[in-house]
Design a protein around this motif. Structure first.
Motif, mmCIF file in Angstrom:
data_model
loop_
_atom_site.group_PDB
_atom_site.id
_atom_site.type_symbol
_atom_site.label_atom_id
_atom_site.label_comp_id
_atom_site.label_asym_id
_atom_site.label_seq_id
_atom_site.Cartn_x
_atom_site.Cartn_y
_atom_site.Cartn_z
ATOM 1 N N UNK A 116 0.668 -1.042 -0.322
ATOM 2 C CA UNK A 116 -0.083 -0.306 -0.337
ATOM 3 C C UNK A 116 0.882 0.560 -0.001
ATOM 4 N N UNK A 117 2.028 1.339 0.768
ATOM 5 C CA UNK A 117 2.527 2.486 0.298
ATOM 6 C C UNK A 117 3.395 3.038 -0.338
ATOM 7 N N UNK A 118 4.055 1.922 -0.773
ATOM 8 C CA UNK A 118 4.964 1.508 -2.555
ATOM 9 C C UNK A 118 3.465 2.300 -3.577
ATOM 10 N N UNK A 119 2.269 1.664 -3.515
ATOM 11 C CA UNK A 119 1.273 2.147 -4.648
ATOM 12 C C UNK A 119 1.335 4.130 -4.051
ATOM 13 N N UNK A 120 1.364 3.859 -3.172
ATOM 14 C CA UNK A 120 0.823 5.705 -2.376
ATOM 15 C C UNK A 120 2.564 6.498 -3.107
ATOM 16 N N UNK A 121 3.566 5.311 -2.697
ATOM 17 C CA UNK A 121 4.743 6.492 -2.771
ATOM 18 C C UNK A 121 4.726 7.180 -4.510
ATOM 19 N N UNK A 122 4.570 5.671 -5.066
ATOM 20 C CA UNK A 122 4.228 5.952 -6.542
ATOM 21 C C UNK A 122 3.215 7.080 -7.313
ATOM 22 N N UNK A 123 2.182 7.488 -6.449
ATOM 23 C CA UNK A 123 0.698 7.995 -6.551
ATOM 24 C C UNK A 123 0.235 7.760 -7.050
ATOM 25 N N UNK A 124 0.390 5.937 -7.480
ATOM 26 C CA UNK A 124 -0.763 4.952 -7.946
ATOM 27 C C UNK A 124 -1.692 3.962 -7.226
ATOM 28 N N UNK A 125 -2.521 4.438 -6.326
ATOM 29 C CA UNK A 125 -3.534 4.161 -5.780
ATOM 30 C C UNK A 125 -3.930 2.929 -5.493
ATOM 31 N N UNK A 126 -4.797 2.666 -7.724
ATOM 32 C CA UNK A 126 -5.538 2.363 -7.839
ATOM 33 C C UNK A 126 -4.095 0.569 -7.889
ATOM 34 N N UNK A 127 -3.114 0.549 -7.921
ATOM 35 C CA UNK A 127 -2.506 -0.554 -7.733
ATOM 36 C C UNK A 127 -1.763 -1.377 -6.385
ATOM 37 N N UNK A 128 -3.141 -0.449 -5.521
ATOM 38 C CA UNK A 128 -2.503 -0.940 -3.937
ATOM 39 C C UNK A 128 -3.558 -1.991 -3.861
ATOM 40 N N UNK A 129 -3.093 -2.793 -2.843
ATOM 41 C CA UNK A 129 -4.680 -4.292 -2.480
ATOM 42 C C UNK A 129 -5.271 -3.550 -2.008
ATOM 43 N N UNK A 130 -6.202 -2.979 -2.347
ATOM 44 C CA UNK A 130 -6.814 -2.389 -1.619
ATOM 45 C C UNK A 130 -8.314 -2.946 -2.627
ATOM 46 N N UNK A 131 -9.266 -2.945 -1.753
ATOM 47 C CA UNK A 131 -10.468 -3.294 -2.862
ATOM 48 C C UNK A 131 -11.301 -2.233 -4.033
ATOM 49 N N UNK A 132 -12.135 -2.601 -4.777
ATOM 50 C CA UNK A 132 -12.346 -1.089 -6.054
ATOM 51 C C UNK A 132 -13.361 -0.524 -4.270
ATOM 52 N N UNK A 133 -13.537 -0.503 -3.789
ATOM 53 C CA UNK A 133 -14.246 0.736 -3.162
ATOM 54 C C UNK A 133 -13.354 1.349 -2.103
ATOM 55 N N UNK A 134 -12.538 1.021 -1.057
ATOM 56 C CA UNK A 134 -11.537 1.845 -1.058
ATOM 57 C C UNK A 134 -10.929 2.349 -1.979
ATOM 58 N N UNK A 135 -10.138 1.867 -3.293
ATOM 59 C CA UNK A 135 -9.368 2.805 -4.184
ATOM 60 C C UNK A 135 -10.798 3.968 -4.741
ATOM 61 N N UNK A 136 -12.168 3.690 -4.814
ATOM 62 C CA UNK A 136 -12.510 4.853 -4.960
ATOM 63 C C UNK A 136 -12.294 6.353 -4.453
ATOM 64 N N UNK A 137 -12.091 5.521 -2.885
ATOM 65 C CA UNK A 137 -11.940 6.933 -1.404
ATOM 66 C C UNK A 137 -10.625 7.275 -2.135
ATOM 67 N N UNK A 138 -10.129 6.370 -2.188
ATOM 68 C CA UNK A 138 -8.436 6.611 -2.940
ATOM 69 C C UNK A 138 -8.671 8.025 -3.477
ATOM 70 N N UNK A 139 -8.795 7.773 -4.498
ATOM 71 C CA UNK A 139 -9.851 8.849 -6.016
ATOM 72 C C UNK A 139 -10.394 10.477 -5.177
ATOM 73 N N UNK A 140 -11.060 9.766 -3.690
ATOM 74 C CA UNK A 140 -11.817 11.546 -3.961
ATOM 75 C C UNK A 140 -10.635 12.152 -2.890
ATOM 76 N N UNK A 141 -10.077 11.386 -1.801
ATOM 77 C CA UNK A 141 -9.401 12.533 -1.207
ATOM 78 C C UNK A 141 -8.452 12.726 -1.741
#
Length: 202
Positions: free
Chosen positions: A104-129
């Motif tokens: 998750x941290x690697x995806x955050x550091x790369x600014x690509x939260x869609x590649x994090x091991x999160x479910x689709x709803x969580x990834x949508x929340x990351x986009x809103x954030x």
């Protein structure tokens, strides 16, 4: 520890001493983000009340580990290393899955939260954030509709919004006053979520 004067624990008296005693961790350690308020104890009191109720309250329904993910994400977007390090440590403790946390941290550091091991709803929340953090005036009702479509209910959307808003406040407190992690114990938090008045860090 900061660019302004800070009253250390051993010199605190009156209301400040009482507040320090409420937020201490092991060995009377007080996080620097709290100590930076020491010249105005009432603002520390407001900060802790908001932090406790937004992130560490039993009435929240989103898992605390994911609220911490949002906090790390917002802090990374705001380039606040202090909050990234503190809350990533807390995330790892809550998630109890170091490999997933590191991914998750690697995806955050790369600014690509869609590649994090999160479910689709969580990834949508990351986009809103991200949009709330970087371009809040560009948000529209359609952004909330997208969260609904991803499976979030209104109360959960409020939780997401408030956690993201809180972290931008905390980031600006830290960055604007030069607050460092020197002497802090990373990853502690007020974990007694059933008692809003319990601010002790463990």
């Amino acid at each position: 520890m900061s660019w302004i004067k800070v009253v250390p624990f051993e010199e605190a008296t009156g209301k400040l001493r009482k507040l320090y005693e409420r937020v201490t961790g092991p060995g009377n350690n007080v996080d620097n983000i709290m100590m930076v308020h020491s010249l105005r104890p009432h603002s520390m009191e407001g900060h802790m009340a908001m932090y406790k109720n937004v992130l560490h309250h039993s009435a929240n329904t989103i898992p605390k580990w994911f609220l911490e993910v949002l906090g790390v994400w917002v802090s990374a977007l705001n380039r606040c290393d202090y909050c990234v390090e503190h809350h990533f440590s807390g995330l790892q403790r809550l998630l109890a899955d170091p490999d997933r946390g590191n991914a998750i941290r690697a995806a955050i550091e790369a600014r690509t939260p869609q590649t994090a091991p999160l479910d689709p709803a969580q990834i949508a929340a990351m986009g809103y954030a991200r949009k709330l953090t970087e371009a809040p005036a560009e948000l529209t009702e359609s952004d909330i509709e997208a969260l609904h479509a991803a499976g979030w209910e209104d109360g959960e959307i409020l939780e997401i919004n408030q956690v993201c808003a809180y972290f931008s406040y905390a980031n600006r407190t830290v960055l604007g006053l030069g607050c460092s992690t020197d002497g802090d114990i990373l990853g502690l938090s007020p974990n007694n979520s059933d008692d809003p008045s319990d601010w002790g860090h463990r």
